[in-house]
Design a protein around this motif. Structure first.
Motif, PDB file in Angstrom:
ATOM      1  N   ASP A 163       0.870  -1.182   0.000  1.00 48.22           N
ATOM      2  CA  ASP A 163       0.000   0.000   0.000  1.00 48.22           C
ATOM      3  C   ASP A 163       0.896   1.218   0.000  1.00 48.22           C
ATOM      4  OD1 ASP A 163      -2.387  -1.283   0.158  1.00 48.22           O
ATOM      5  OD2 ASP A 163      -2.589  -1.088   2.329  1.00 48.22           O
ATOM      6  N   LEU A 220       4.541  12.124   8.395  1.00 47.98           N
ATOM      7  CA  LEU A 220       4.249  10.730   8.712  1.00 47.98           C
ATOM      8  C   LEU A 220       4.341   9.941   7.413  1.00 47.98           C
ATOM      9  CD1 LEU A 220       1.178  11.198  11.067  1.00 47.98           C
ATOM     10  CD2 LEU A 220       3.519  10.627  11.736  1.00 47.98           C
ATOM     11  N   TYR A 229       2.438  -3.443   8.964  1.00 52.69           N
ATOM     12  CA  TYR A 229       2.197  -2.024   8.720  1.00 52.69           C
ATOM     13  C   TYR A 229       3.347  -1.294   9.381  1.00 52.69           C
ATOM     14  CZ  TYR A 229      -0.008   2.581   9.431  1.00 52.69           C
ATOM     15  OH  TYR A 229      -0.290   3.927   9.451  1.00 52.69           O
ATOM     16  N   PHE A 250       5.243   2.787   9.962  1.00 58.77           N
ATOM     17  CA  PHE A 250       5.282   4.205   9.648  1.00 58.77           C
ATOM     18  C   PHE A 250       6.474   4.831  10.334  1.00 58.77           C
ATOM     19  CE2 PHE A 250       3.273   4.734  13.760  1.00 58.77           C
ATOM     20  CZ  PHE A 250       3.764   5.945  14.218  1.00 58.77           C
ATOM     21  N   ALA A 255      -2.658  -8.139  11.084  1.00 60.61           N
ATOM     22  CA  ALA A 255      -3.733  -9.026  11.533  1.00 60.61           C
ATOM     23  C   ALA A 255      -4.389  -8.538  12.825  1.00 60.61           C
ATOM     24  CB  ALA A 255      -3.199 -10.446  11.726  1.00 60.61           C
ATOM     25  N   THR A 256      -3.581  -7.984  13.753  1.00 63.93           N
ATOM     26  CA  THR A 256      -4.141  -7.562  15.045  1.00 63.93           C
ATOM     27  C   THR A 256      -4.113  -6.053  15.239  1.00 63.93           C
ATOM     28  OG1 THR A 256      -1.990  -7.636  16.158  1.00 63.93           O
ATOM     29  CG2 THR A 256      -3.293  -9.677  16.151  1.00 63.93           C
ATOM     30  N   GLY A 257      -3.317  -5.325  14.444  1.00 65.04           N
ATOM     31  CA  GLY A 257      -3.162  -3.889  14.644  1.00 65.04           C
ATOM     32  C   GLY A 257      -2.213  -3.542  15.772  1.00 65.04           C
ATOM     33  N   TYR A 258      -1.636  -4.573  16.423  1.00 66.91           N
ATOM     34  CA  TYR A 258      -0.740  -4.315  17.554  1.00 66.91           C
ATOM     35  C   TYR A 258       0.671  -3.950  17.077  1.00 66.91           C
ATOM     36  CZ  TYR A 258      -3.635  -5.815  21.515  1.00 66.91           C
ATOM     37  OH  TYR A 258      -4.582  -5.893  22.494  1.00 66.91           O
ATOM     38  N   LEU A 298       0.975  -0.762  25.591  1.00 73.38           N
ATOM     39  CA  LEU A 298      -0.362  -1.229  25.216  1.00 73.38           C
ATOM     40  C   LEU A 298      -1.078  -1.777  26.435  1.00 73.38           C
ATOM     41  CD1 LEU A 298       0.645  -3.267  22.050  1.00 73.38           C
ATOM     42  CD2 LEU A 298      -0.087  -0.879  22.165  1.00 73.38           C
ATOM     43  N   PRO A 327     -10.582  -8.186  27.518  1.00 69.60           N
ATOM     44  CA  PRO A 327     -10.434  -7.021  26.642  1.00 69.60           C
ATOM     45  C   PRO A 327     -11.604  -6.046  26.714  1.00 69.60           C
ATOM     46  CG  PRO A 327     -10.032  -9.062  25.415  1.00 69.60           C
ATOM     47  CD  PRO A 327     -10.495  -9.456  26.791  1.00 69.60           C
ATOM     48  N   SER A 364      -5.504   2.631   6.935  1.00 67.17           N
ATOM     49  CA  SER A 364      -5.025   1.482   6.172  1.00 67.17           C
ATOM     50  C   SER A 364      -5.922   0.292   6.515  1.00 67.17           C
ATOM     51  CB  SER A 364      -3.560   1.217   6.541  1.00 67.17           C
ATOM     52  OG  SER A 364      -3.093   0.056   5.909  1.00 67.17           O
ATOM     53  N   ILE A 378      -5.841   0.256  10.566  1.00 69.40           N
ATOM     54  CA  ILE A 378      -4.835   0.979  11.338  1.00 69.40           C
ATOM     55  C   ILE A 378      -4.870   2.415  10.844  1.00 69.40           C
ATOM     56  CG2 ILE A 378      -2.366   1.234  11.833  1.00 69.40           C
ATOM     57  CD1 ILE A 378      -2.072  -1.795  11.500  1.00 69.40           C
ATOM     58  N   GLU A 379      -4.931   3.361  11.781  1.00 67.51           N
ATOM     59  CA  GLU A 379      -5.091   4.762  11.389  1.00 67.51           C
ATOM     60  C   GLU A 379      -4.040   5.657  12.036  1.00 67.51           C
ATOM     61  OE1 GLU A 379      -9.937   4.854  11.025  1.00 67.51           O
ATOM     62  OE2 GLU A 379      -9.021   5.291  12.963  1.00 67.51           O
ATOM     63  N   LEU A 380      -3.657   6.692  11.309  1.00 69.13           N
ATOM     64  CA  LEU A 380      -2.855   7.786  11.860  1.00 69.13           C
ATOM     65  C   LEU A 380      -3.730   9.034  11.831  1.00 69.13           C
ATOM     66  CD1 LEU A 380       0.524   7.122  10.025  1.00 69.13           C
ATOM     67  CD2 LEU A 380      -0.026   6.625  12.411  1.00 69.13           C
ATOM     68  N   TYR A 385      -1.733   6.977  16.783  1.00 63.85           N
ATOM     69  CA  TYR A 385      -1.803   5.695  16.071  1.00 63.85           C
ATOM     70  C   TYR A 385      -2.902   4.910  16.750  1.00 63.85           C
ATOM     71  CZ  TYR A 385      -0.493   0.841  14.912  1.00 63.85           C
ATOM     72  OH  TYR A 385      -0.501  -0.465  14.490  1.00 63.85           O
ATOM     73  N   ASN A 413      -5.642   1.340  16.184  1.00 67.29           N
ATOM     74  CA  ASN A 413      -6.171   0.267  15.350  1.00 67.29           C
ATOM     75  C   ASN A 413      -7.601  -0.044  15.758  1.00 67.29           C
ATOM     76  OD1 ASN A 413      -5.322  -1.164  17.839  1.00 67.29           O
ATOM     77  ND2 ASN A 413      -6.117  -2.930  16.717  1.00 67.29           N
ATOM     78  N   HIS A 453      -9.829  -3.594  15.394  1.00 66.52           N
ATOM     79  CA  HIS A 453      -9.890  -4.979  14.931  1.00 66.52           C
ATOM     80  C   HIS A 453     -10.946  -5.725  15.744  1.00 66.52           C
ATOM     81  CE1 HIS A 453      -6.133  -3.883  12.987  1.00 66.52           C
ATOM     82  NE2 HIS A 453      -6.083  -5.049  12.381  1.00 66.52           N
ATOM     83  N   GLN A 513      -7.209  -6.687  22.419  1.00 74.13           N
ATOM     84  CA  GLN A 513      -8.238  -5.672  22.434  1.00 74.13           C
ATOM     85  C   GLN A 513      -8.619  -5.234  21.029  1.00 74.13           C
ATOM     86  OE1 GLN A 513      -7.487  -2.635  25.714  1.00 74.13           O
ATOM     87  NE2 GLN A 513      -5.527  -3.395  24.990  1.00 74.13           N
ATOM     88  N   THR A 518      -6.256  -0.432  20.273  1.00 75.05           N
ATOM     89  CA  THR A 518      -5.116   0.016  21.078  1.00 75.05           C
ATOM     90  C   THR A 518      -4.609   1.300  20.427  1.00 75.05           C
ATOM     91  OG1 THR A 518      -3.439  -1.138  19.785  1.00 75.05           O
ATOM     92  CG2 THR A 518      -4.373  -2.338  21.658  1.00 75.05           C
ATOM     93  N   ALA A 519      -3.932   2.108  21.206  1.00 74.08           N
ATOM     94  CA  ALA A 519      -3.495   3.385  20.655  1.00 74.08           C
ATOM     95  C   ALA A 519      -2.330   3.947  21.442  1.00 74.08           C
ATOM     96  CB  ALA A 519      -4.651   4.388  20.683  1.00 74.08           C
TER      97      ALA A 519
END
Lengths: 349, 349
Positions: A51, A67, A76, A78, A105-108, A332, A338, B58, B65-67, B80, B82, B84, B93, B96-97
């Motif tokens: 992407d 960014l 992912y 950045f 997969a998890t965004g972690y 985190l 959760p 994204s 996943i976002e900025l 940051y 996500n 999910h 969770q 998370t951010a």
């Protein structure tokens, strides 16, 4: 659902500046750059899998904060990076950076790393990787115009990947040149100090420009560039900041990372928006020609792209597994349940 | 140029999850939310001063996943985050951010903070701040549909800012409702457990929806909403994820944070792109009406905007000065001479 200890999920491995320096020095700077270039080359080869988006820049009077995100199917990444040319006057650096790698997969997040040092290394690794495809065969001499923070990394990268061992240095600030000479002579380079950019480029097969002023500058004019040279243009990397006279661009075969971004930020912002350029990933995949003759002037219009940072983060993530080059960061939240974030907060009282 | 110790510039204050929980508990959760709402209100009042952009998202099969960056003349901030929905099944969770606040003048980060806990607090603080402008006067009863991680924070925020002390809970998962009841009864709320969303909204002046499925859902249908109610719609916050039947939207006066983003992500993605909405900052500045009659149905189509995170980071930065709620993180290289990054690396050997 009760866990005896916070799960490993709650912690993100963090590579501090001190640990990054330990890791680079333990690996050896040139080995580090070579290995990193391998990751970058691998990711350029699978360029269509990513992407891609031009970086998100926030401009202010004195600089820019950016960014730079990208992602493949698995990860992912950045980078946060600033560029503030006036910073050095107050003892700050022009560029600082840090970055994050995460699981799609998890965004972690799975890695937080300093990237001030790492960006310097990845920029140099990318330049030299590109040099391997575009510089004249058997090149030994490189002119370096601009002897600031990026200079030595470029020199080491071009030695590690392209065999360059003779350098011709010039900077408007003689103190910067002395600093670079000292560092590079100690690393075994043959260094010639030059009084002008004109003098520096004489007899050089590769010309690296890495100056930092935020303006339209003319570090190289057309008459200074001869047939067969490869120009590695590092410093022109944001709107209103270029280093080369447009006449050079018109004579050269231009290679870029990501045209959508380079047309905004690179030397080619001075050209028509449809001026032909070649994407490097196509050269690396063998789908487009690189240097096609000994006389050709080749130009890498480098601005730095998110995928190179992604490769760098991926490399660091692979290197630090099972080592003490990182420390766990409690970044985190990890509630037992959760859905019970509030209960976690209550139990912490 | 030699400094005896690394300059304070090299270190970024870091607020871990453990320290955020300590800070919230030391302040008191409701006081924390009230103070934070004060910062958010202040920033809404000076809304035109900010650089604003829809968040950079994204998307992947399982989540996003976002900025989320924004800046005023002094500070730059980004989060940051996500999302999910499937994560909870594996003990992760949904959201998370973490976030960063930086100086615009130098580009240097001045704060790195966990934002999983902080986002939950700022989302609730924003909802209740908006509730103070839009909910019917003297409201005491709130229906809460969706009793996941956000639920208790919303309840505390609406008590702190709007005086709500009676809650009617419903979730498709009875265990989630039991968890929320336990936490909220311990905090002195009068809690009624309901068997359906229909039952939950009976007699409620405010309806909060905060469910998490990533799909077009219909948590509320048109017949369930009566005159004079305020709907606080939290869960519909990305493309393809909504909670309300479009007929409700057509009867309600709709209030949003940043229309450019809400039209992509909010409930109003179900409406025509020119459907009239009111920007909340105009209401808070007194430039647009909020609730204009006792019969009106008001809807806060909440998706969360970068300025709220900026306010939260600004608040945390102000709170931690001179305290031990943060630790210094060696995230920025600080060479003696900013042009001599390489020398710093060499001296570390």
């Amino acid at each position: 659902m009760t866990r005896p200890d916070p799960s490993p999920l709650a912690f993100v491995p963090f590579v501090s500046v001190a640990n990054m320096m330990r890791l680079v020095n333990a690996t050896g700077t040139e080995s580090f750059i070579s290995e990193l270039a391998g990751y970058i080359e691998e990711d350029f080869r699978r360029w269509p899998d990513f992407d891609k988006t031009p970086r998100l820049a926030s401009h202010s009077r004195d600089g820019v904060i950016e960014l730079m995100p990208t992602a493949d199917a698995e990860n992912y990444g950045f980078k946060y990076v600033n560029g503030h040319p006036k910073n050095t006057r107050e003892g700050y650096q022009t560029v600082t950076a840090f970055g994050v790698l995460a699981s799609v997969a998890t965004g972690y997040p799975i890695l937080l790393s300093e990237m001030t040092v790492l960006t310097a290394l990845r920029t140099a690794a990318t330049s030299a990787l590109v040099g391997r495809y575009l510089a004249p065969k058997g090149a030994q001499v490189m002119a370096m115009i601009g002897n600031g923070a990026q200079c030595e990394f470029q020199a080491l990268a071009f030695r590690a990947l392209c065999g360059i061992d003779r350098l011709r240095l010039y900077d408007t600030d003689p103190a910067a040149t002395q600093k670079a000479r000292r560092n590079l002579a100690a690393r075994g380079f043959t260094v010639v100090i030059c009084k002008s950019a004109q003098e520096a480029v004489e007899g050089a097969e590769i010309i690296t420009t890495c100056t930092a002023d935020k303006q339209y500058a003319t570090i190289l004019t057309d008459n200074m560039v001869g047939s067969g040279q490869h120009i590695n243009a590092i410093g022109g990397d944001c709107p209103g900041k270029t280093e080369l006279h447009p006449d050079i661009l018109r004579r050269a075969e231009i290679f870029v990372e990501y045209p959508e971004q380079t047309r905004i930020e690179g030397e080619i912002q001075q050209l028509a928006p449809d001026h032909p350029v070649t994407e490097l990933w196509r050269v690396i995949r063998g789908e487009a020609p690189g240097r096609s003759s000994a006389e050709q002037i080749t130009l890498f219009d480098s601005v730095g792209f998110a995928i190179e940072d992604f490769s760098a983060l991926r490399y660091i993530h692979a290197k630090i597994g099972g080592t003490d080059f990182c420390e766990p960061l409690d970044m985190l939240a990890d509630p037992d349940d959760p859905r019970d974030l509030f209960g976690m907060l209550e139990r912490a009282r």
